[in-house]
Structures are given as structure tokens and as C-alpha cells.
Design a protein around this motif. Structure first.
Motif, PDB file in Angstrom:
ATOM      1  N   VAL A 171       0.853  -1.191   0.000  1.00  0.00           N
ATOM      2  CA  VAL A 171       0.000   0.000   0.000  1.00  0.00           C
ATOM      3  C   VAL A 171       0.888   1.240   0.000  1.00  0.00           C
ATOM      4  O   VAL A 171       1.715   1.416   0.902  1.00  0.00           O
ATOM      5  N   THR A 172       0.716   2.069  -1.020  1.00  0.00           N
ATOM      6  CA  THR A 172       1.440   3.338  -1.114  1.00  0.00           C
ATOM      7  C   THR A 172       0.431   4.476  -1.107  1.00  0.00           C
ATOM      8  O   THR A 172      -0.531   4.457  -1.880  1.00  0.00           O
ATOM      9  N   GLY A 173       0.665   5.437  -0.241  1.00  0.00           N
ATOM     10  CA  GLY A 173      -0.256   6.571  -0.141  1.00  0.00           C
ATOM     11  C   GLY A 173       0.455   7.882  -0.412  1.00  0.00           C
ATOM     12  O   GLY A 173       1.507   8.148   0.173  1.00  0.00           O
ATOM     13  N   THR A 174      -0.115   8.695  -1.288  1.00  0.00           N
ATOM     14  CA  THR A 174       0.542   9.974  -1.623  1.00  0.00           C
ATOM     15  C   THR A 174      -0.355  11.184  -1.359  1.00  0.00           C
ATOM     16  O   THR A 174      -0.013  12.289  -1.757  1.00  0.00           O
ATOM     17  N   ALA A 175      -1.487  10.965  -0.706  1.00  0.00           N
ATOM     18  CA  ALA A 175      -2.371  12.113  -0.417  1.00  0.00           C
ATOM     19  C   ALA A 175      -1.744  12.999   0.655  1.00  0.00           C
ATOM     20  O   ALA A 175      -1.021  12.519   1.530  1.00  0.00           O
ATOM     21  N   VAL A 176      -2.011  14.284   0.560  1.00  0.00           N
ATOM     22  CA  VAL A 176      -1.528  15.259   1.543  1.00  0.00           C
ATOM     23  C   VAL A 176      -2.724  16.094   2.017  1.00  0.00           C
ATOM     24  O   VAL A 176      -3.564  16.478   1.207  1.00  0.00           O
ATOM     25  N   TYR A 177      -2.789  16.297   3.316  1.00  0.00           N
ATOM     26  CA  TYR A 177      -3.910  17.053   3.883  1.00  0.00           C
ATOM     27  C   TYR A 177      -3.389  18.316   4.564  1.00  0.00           C
ATOM     28  O   TYR A 177      -2.264  18.345   5.070  1.00  0.00           O
ATOM     29  N   THR A 178      -4.243  19.313   4.618  1.00  0.00           N
ATOM     30  CA  THR A 178      -3.945  20.505   5.405  1.00  0.00           C
ATOM     31  C   THR A 178      -5.152  20.799   6.290  1.00  0.00           C
ATOM     32  O   THR A 178      -6.180  21.270   5.788  1.00  0.00           O
ATOM     33  N   PRO A 179      -5.061  20.452   7.580  1.00  0.00           N
ATOM     34  CA  PRO A 179      -6.178  20.775   8.468  1.00  0.00           C
ATOM     35  C   PRO A 179      -6.498  22.272   8.413  1.00  0.00           C
ATOM     36  O   PRO A 179      -5.581  23.093   8.257  1.00  0.00           O
ATOM     37  N   LYS A 180      -7.786  22.610   8.550  1.00  0.00           N
ATOM     38  CA  LYS A 180      -8.207  24.015   8.409  1.00  0.00           C
ATOM     39  C   LYS A 180      -7.450  24.924   9.365  1.00  0.00           C
ATOM     40  O   LYS A 180      -7.005  25.990   8.991  1.00  0.00           O
ATOM     41  N   ASP A 181      -7.355  24.510  10.626  1.00  0.00           N
ATOM     42  CA  ASP A 181      -6.629  25.307  11.610  1.00  0.00           C
ATOM     43  C   ASP A 181      -5.327  24.565  11.937  1.00  0.00           C
ATOM     44  O   ASP A 181      -5.243  23.816  12.907  1.00  0.00           O
ATOM     45  N   MET A 182      -4.307  24.803  11.101  1.00  0.00           N
ATOM     46  CA  MET A 182      -3.048  24.066  11.230  1.00  0.00           C
ATOM     47  C   MET A 182      -2.372  24.348  12.574  1.00  0.00           C
ATOM     48  O   MET A 182      -1.773  23.441  13.171  1.00  0.00           O
ATOM     49  N   ASP A 183      -2.470  25.585  13.044  1.00  0.00           N
ATOM     50  CA  ASP A 183      -1.812  25.930  14.306  1.00  0.00           C
ATOM     51  C   ASP A 183      -2.437  25.155  15.469  1.00  0.00           C
ATOM     52  O   ASP A 183      -1.740  24.619  16.332  1.00  0.00           O
ATOM     53  N   ASN A 254     -12.745  16.918  15.912  1.00  0.00           N
ATOM     54  CA  ASN A 254     -13.239  18.264  15.594  1.00  0.00           C
ATOM     55  C   ASN A 254     -12.195  19.083  14.844  1.00  0.00           C
ATOM     56  O   ASN A 254     -12.504  19.776  13.866  1.00  0.00           O
ATOM     57  N   ILE A 255     -10.946  18.994  15.272  1.00  0.00           N
ATOM     58  CA  ILE A 255      -9.861  19.756  14.627  1.00  0.00           C
ATOM     59  C   ILE A 255      -9.699  19.347  13.160  1.00  0.00           C
ATOM     60  O   ILE A 255      -9.386  20.170  12.308  1.00  0.00           O
ATOM     61  N   LEU A 256      -9.965  18.076  12.901  1.00  0.00           N
ATOM     62  CA  LEU A 256      -9.805  17.581  11.523  1.00  0.00           C
ATOM     63  C   LEU A 256     -11.038  17.829  10.664  1.00  0.00           C
ATOM     64  O   LEU A 256     -11.042  17.499   9.468  1.00  0.00           O
ATOM     65  N   GLY A 257     -12.098  18.375  11.275  1.00  0.00           N
ATOM     66  CA  GLY A 257     -13.287  18.722  10.486  1.00  0.00           C
ATOM     67  C   GLY A 257     -14.389  17.685  10.512  1.00  0.00           C
ATOM     68  O   GLY A 257     -15.375  17.816   9.776  1.00  0.00           O
TER      69      GLY A 257
ATOM     70  N   VAL B  20       9.774  13.166   9.914  1.00  0.00           N
ATOM     71  CA  VAL B  20       9.121  13.400   8.619  1.00  0.00           C
ATOM     72  C   VAL B  20       7.859  14.233   8.828  1.00  0.00           C
ATOM     73  O   VAL B  20       7.614  15.236   8.144  1.00  0.00           O
ATOM     74  N   LEU B  21       7.071  13.812   9.817  1.00  0.00           N
ATOM     75  CA  LEU B  21       5.783  14.475  10.068  1.00  0.00           C
ATOM     76  C   LEU B  21       5.982  15.890  10.600  1.00  0.00           C
ATOM     77  O   LEU B  21       5.220  16.802  10.266  1.00  0.00           O
ATOM     78  N   GLU B  22       7.019  16.091  11.435  1.00  0.00           N
ATOM     79  CA  GLU B  22       7.311  17.436  11.952  1.00  0.00           C
ATOM     80  C   GLU B  22       7.690  18.376  10.804  1.00  0.00           C
ATOM     81  O   GLU B  22       7.195  19.508  10.735  1.00  0.00           O
ATOM     82  N   ALA B  23       8.542  17.903   9.924  1.00  0.00           N
ATOM     83  CA  ALA B  23       8.942  18.749   8.785  1.00  0.00           C
ATOM     84  C   ALA B  23       7.740  19.077   7.903  1.00  0.00           C
ATOM     85  O   ALA B  23       7.587  20.209   7.437  1.00  0.00           O
ATOM     86  N   GLN B  24       6.890  18.098   7.694  1.00  0.00           N
ATOM     87  CA  GLN B  24       5.696  18.330   6.882  1.00  0.00           C
ATOM     88  C   GLN B  24       4.753  19.326   7.561  1.00  0.00           C
ATOM     89  O   GLN B  24       4.170  20.187   6.886  1.00  0.00           O
ATOM     90  N   ARG B  25       4.592  19.204   8.875  1.00  0.00           N
ATOM     91  CA  ARG B  25       3.714  20.165   9.585  1.00  0.00           C
ATOM     92  C   ARG B  25       4.230  21.584   9.417  1.00  0.00           C
ATOM     93  O   ARG B  25       3.448  22.525   9.273  1.00  0.00           O
ATOM     94  N   GLN B  26       5.544  21.737   9.449  1.00  0.00           N
ATOM     95  CA  GLN B  26       6.103  23.082   9.269  1.00  0.00           C
ATOM     96  C   GLN B  26       5.780  23.629   7.876  1.00  0.00           C
ATOM     97  O   GLN B  26       5.725  24.841   7.676  1.00  0.00           O
ATOM     98  N   LEU B  27       5.562  22.732   6.933  1.00  0.00           N
ATOM     99  CA  LEU B  27       5.170  23.127   5.570  1.00  0.00           C
ATOM    100  C   LEU B  27       3.651  23.133   5.405  1.00  0.00           C
ATOM    101  O   LEU B  27       3.148  23.168   4.288  1.00  0.00           O
ATOM    102  N   LYS B  28       2.945  23.052   6.556  1.00  0.00           N
ATOM    103  CA  LYS B  28       1.463  23.077   6.579  1.00  0.00           C
ATOM    104  C   LYS B  28       0.873  21.870   5.872  1.00  0.00           C
ATOM    105  O   LYS B  28      -0.138  21.983   5.173  1.00  0.00           O
ATOM    106  N   LYS B  29       1.516  20.720   6.025  1.00  0.00           N
ATOM    107  CA  LYS B  29       1.018  19.515   5.365  1.00  0.00           C
ATOM    108  C   LYS B  29       1.004  18.338   6.341  1.00  0.00           C
ATOM    109  O   LYS B  29       1.851  18.251   7.228  1.00  0.00           O
ATOM    110  N   VAL B  30       0.064  17.418   6.119  1.00  0.00           N
ATOM    111  CA  VAL B  30       0.085  16.121   6.789  1.00  0.00           C
ATOM    112  C   VAL B  30       0.075  15.071   5.677  1.00  0.00           C
ATOM    113  O   VAL B  30      -0.857  15.024   4.876  1.00  0.00           O
TER     114      VAL B  30
END
Lengths: 280, 88
Positions: A171-183, A254-257, B20-30
Motif C-alpha cells: 500500500v502506497t499513499g501519496t495524499a496530503v492534507y492541510t487541516p483548516k486550523d493548522m496551528d 473536531n480539529i480535523l473537520g 518526517v511528520l514534523e517537517a511536513q507540519r512546518q510546511l502546513k502539510k500532513v
């Protein structure tokens, strides 16, 4: 990411076909064993082998297991693997993977996101998937071995692979997500990562599951039985203290929507009980 | 003097991918796509345990490398002065 439905990849070994379906009505099952058992109920006549993750896999620490539901010797089994599989399913943007039927000859399934290649069983493992983004579940001495280290906690899964002539699953996954409130996401992530003292395992230098800093000596053993909520999120059993807390789970979702309420989380065991009753 | 991140102790890596995940978070990605660090697993037939190698893109040094160094539970990384890294 599917915040209002569950996305399932169906693979038919008899016909060498695959298809993705989305199920809004399965959203309430959250994921993992709850989703896996409900899918088993729906497709029990087709001898399904069901891999499921939960909505937090890949996003938060200590949530690094994959639930596997299948029938063996007339019993429905639920087992849990560590390793990288859960994060690769997450980054394939899938909630579950169902394998039906039996291949005409031994086959390795090579998944890249929703795309499935049916490979011969002697395909070189380094030709499967993408380095650094894949997980590989193979068979060694008739037993499943995940990512060269992580074991199934019991023997039925190996028999199921053999019966289906399934020689491996990449299984290879290449999706990337950006949670709405990243901080806010980052803040909660770091708070959870700091709670290692609540994890019931000792720090070590053994191969760890993706997203887990523990490197514990038991990471390779897999799990059977345990808490329904924890196994529906498919958290590590050693982190049950963290991920059976409804408030914590609600915050993460909730943070993830996700629109789950506290009641949705609290009522999950009842939903699972009802499925088990239907299965007799 | 510019600082750079170096995986000085790869033999201590447990493959958890927190870096890996820390670097990606800094780039606003998961996720893993486009990651500036990759952890690669190597299984040697004559060894019981896995070994991991750590591939880093030089662009990693434009991120908060102290956060990446400190998230590693087994202290695989060091932060070096760039000149020292080139000589080393």
C-alpha cells in the motif's frame, strides 16, 4: 479526507477488478473495528477480508494500528497490526479495503492510492509501491509479516491469505492534507505527543509504528480484544488511557473537520453490539 | 554561521517517522508526498533487526531544524555549523 462518509476500496480476486465506493450511511461507525464489523455484516456472504483504519490514523501520535476483520473456522476475528500500514491507508485517502474471492494463482496486490495492480507472487518487493511511502504485508512461513517486522497476533489471518491465494499486499499513499486550523492541530498534536508517560509501554530502540515515539519491545506483537472506541480509532492498546477519553477524541476529530458529537462517540459500543447481534 | 541538520546517528533510528511528520507540519502539510525527509527500511537477511536510512533534502535547513532534531525520541540528529558539515 472524507469527513462525512466512509470511502472503501473493493478488490475482487476472482475477477482481478477493483472499485471505490463511498458510504455516507456508515459514517456513524467512525472506523476501525466498528466499521470493519459493519462491512462484514453487509458482505458476509462473500468471504470478505477487511482492513480498516480510523479517522485519526496518520494525524495523531500513538494511533498507528490497522484493524483486520475476517472469518476463520466459523468465527469472526478482529486483529490489529502495527507498522506503517495505517498511515499508508490514510494517505491513500481510504477508510477501508475489502478483499473478496480467490485468485486463480498466487497474487500480490500493489495499491497506489485507489489504483490496484495485480502482480505475480514473485514480483521483486522493491518494485512494489514507492520507497518511503509504502507498507508491505507479506507471508513468511505461512504467517503474515508487515513491514519486515510486525506480526499478526494469531494464525487465522495467514490461513485466510493462503485460502485467497494472496501472497502480499503493498500500500502506497501519496495524499496530503492541510487541516483548516493548522496551528491548533499542531498544538494538540504536540500535547498528545508529550503524554508518553500515560502510554503503558517502555521506551526502547525497537522498530516503531509510524507516528509512535516509543520504540517498544512489543510493537511487533499485534493485538486482539480490547476497548471498542480505541479499536475503532485503531489506536495502540498501550495508549488506551489517552484514546478512550471521549473529550480528547472529540477534540481530535473536531480539529480535523469531522462532525461527530460526544454522543456519537459514546454510543459507538451500542452500534457495535447491534452489529454483533445481527451476526448472531 | 548557518546551521544544518545532520542524521549523525542513523543506527539509532526506530523508523517512527516523527521527523518526517514534523517537517511536513512546518510546511502546513500532513502526509508523505513532497517530504524533505524520507525514512527507508532495510532488512538484511543475516540480521534479526531492521535498519533504517534517513534521506534528507538540503532544503530541510530552511525549516525550524531544532524542532525536527528535538522531536526524534532516539536523538538521531545533530545540528552542525554548515562549514563543519562540509568538512565532516
Amino acid at each position: 479526507m472524507n469527513s462525512v462518509s466512509k470511502k472503501v476500496l473493493f478488490i475482487n480476486l476472482d475477477k482481478s477488478t477493483s472499485e471505490v465506493k463511498t458510504f455516507p450511511d456508515l459514517h456513524k461507525y467512525i472506523g476501525g473495528v466498528a466499521l470493519g464489523l459493519k462491512l462484514y455484516e453487509l458482505y458476509q456472504n462473500e468471504d470478505p477480508l477487511i482492513f480498516s483504519i480510523g479517522p485519526l490514523n496518520g494525524f495523531f501520535p500513538f494511533i498507528s494500528k490497522t484493524s483486520v476483520v475476517f472469518e476463520t473456522d466459523g468465527l469472526i476475528e478482529d486483529v490489529y497490526f502495527g507498522g506503517y500500514l495505517s498511515s499508508r491507508l490514510r494517505f491513500s485517502d481510504l477508510d477501508s479495503l475489502i478483499i473478496f474471492g480467490r485468485a486463480s494463482q498466487p497474487v500480490i496486490l500493489d495499491l497506489q492510492n485507489e489504483s490496484v495492480s495485480f502482480r505475480e507472487d514473485d514480483a521483486p518487493h522493491n518494485s512494489l509501491g514507492l520507497p518511503g511511502k509504502r507498507s508491505f504485508l507479506g507471508i513468511v512461513k505461512k504467517q503474515p509479516l508487515l513491514d519486515d517486522y510486525f506480526l499478526s497476533p494469531e494464525s487465522g489471518l495467514g490461513q485466510k491469505f493462503e485460502k485467497k491465494r494472496l501472497a502480499g499486499l503493498s500500500v502506497t499513499g501519496t495524499a496530503v492534507y492541510t487541516p483548516k486550523d493548522m496551528d491548533k492541530y499542531t498544538t494538540v498534536y504536540k500535547q498528545l505527543l508529550a503524554r508518553t508517560k500515560e502510554v503503558g509501554a517502555e521506551h526502547g530502540f525497537f522498530p516503531s509504528c509510524s507516528g509512535c515515539p516509543m520504540g517498544c519491545a512489543k510493537s511487533n506483537l499485534g493485538e486482539v480484544g480490547g476497548n471498542v472506541l480505541s479499536h475503532s480509532l485503531v489506536a495502540c492498546g498501550f495508549a488506551e488511557n489517552i484514546y478512550t477519553d471521549v473529550g480528547t477524541v472529540f477534540s481530535c476529530l473536531n480539529i480535523l473537520g469531522y462532525d461527530y458529537t460526544h454522543e456519537d462517540i459514546e454510543n459507538l459500543p451500542i452500534l457495535v453490539q447491534n452489529v454483533l447481534k445481527n451476526l448472531g | 554561521m548557518a546551521k544544518c541538520l545532520k542524521a549523525s546517528f542513523p543506527q539509532k533510528c526506530i523508523g517512527c517517522e516523527l521527523c518526517v511528520l514534523e517537517a511536513q507540519r512546518q510546511l502546513k502539510k500532513v502526509g508523505l508526498e513532497g517530504a524533505l525527509i524520507r525514512i527507508l527500511r532495510n532488512k538484511k537477511d543475516d540480521k534479526e533487526f531492521l535498519e533504517y536510512s534517513i534521506d534528507m533534502d538540503a532544503r530541510i535547513n530552511s525549516l525550524d531544524i531544532e524542532s525536527i532534531r528535538s522531536v526524534c525520541p532516539t536523538e538521531v540528529f545533530e545540528i552542525l555549523n554548515e562549514d563543519a558539515h562540509e568538512l565532516g
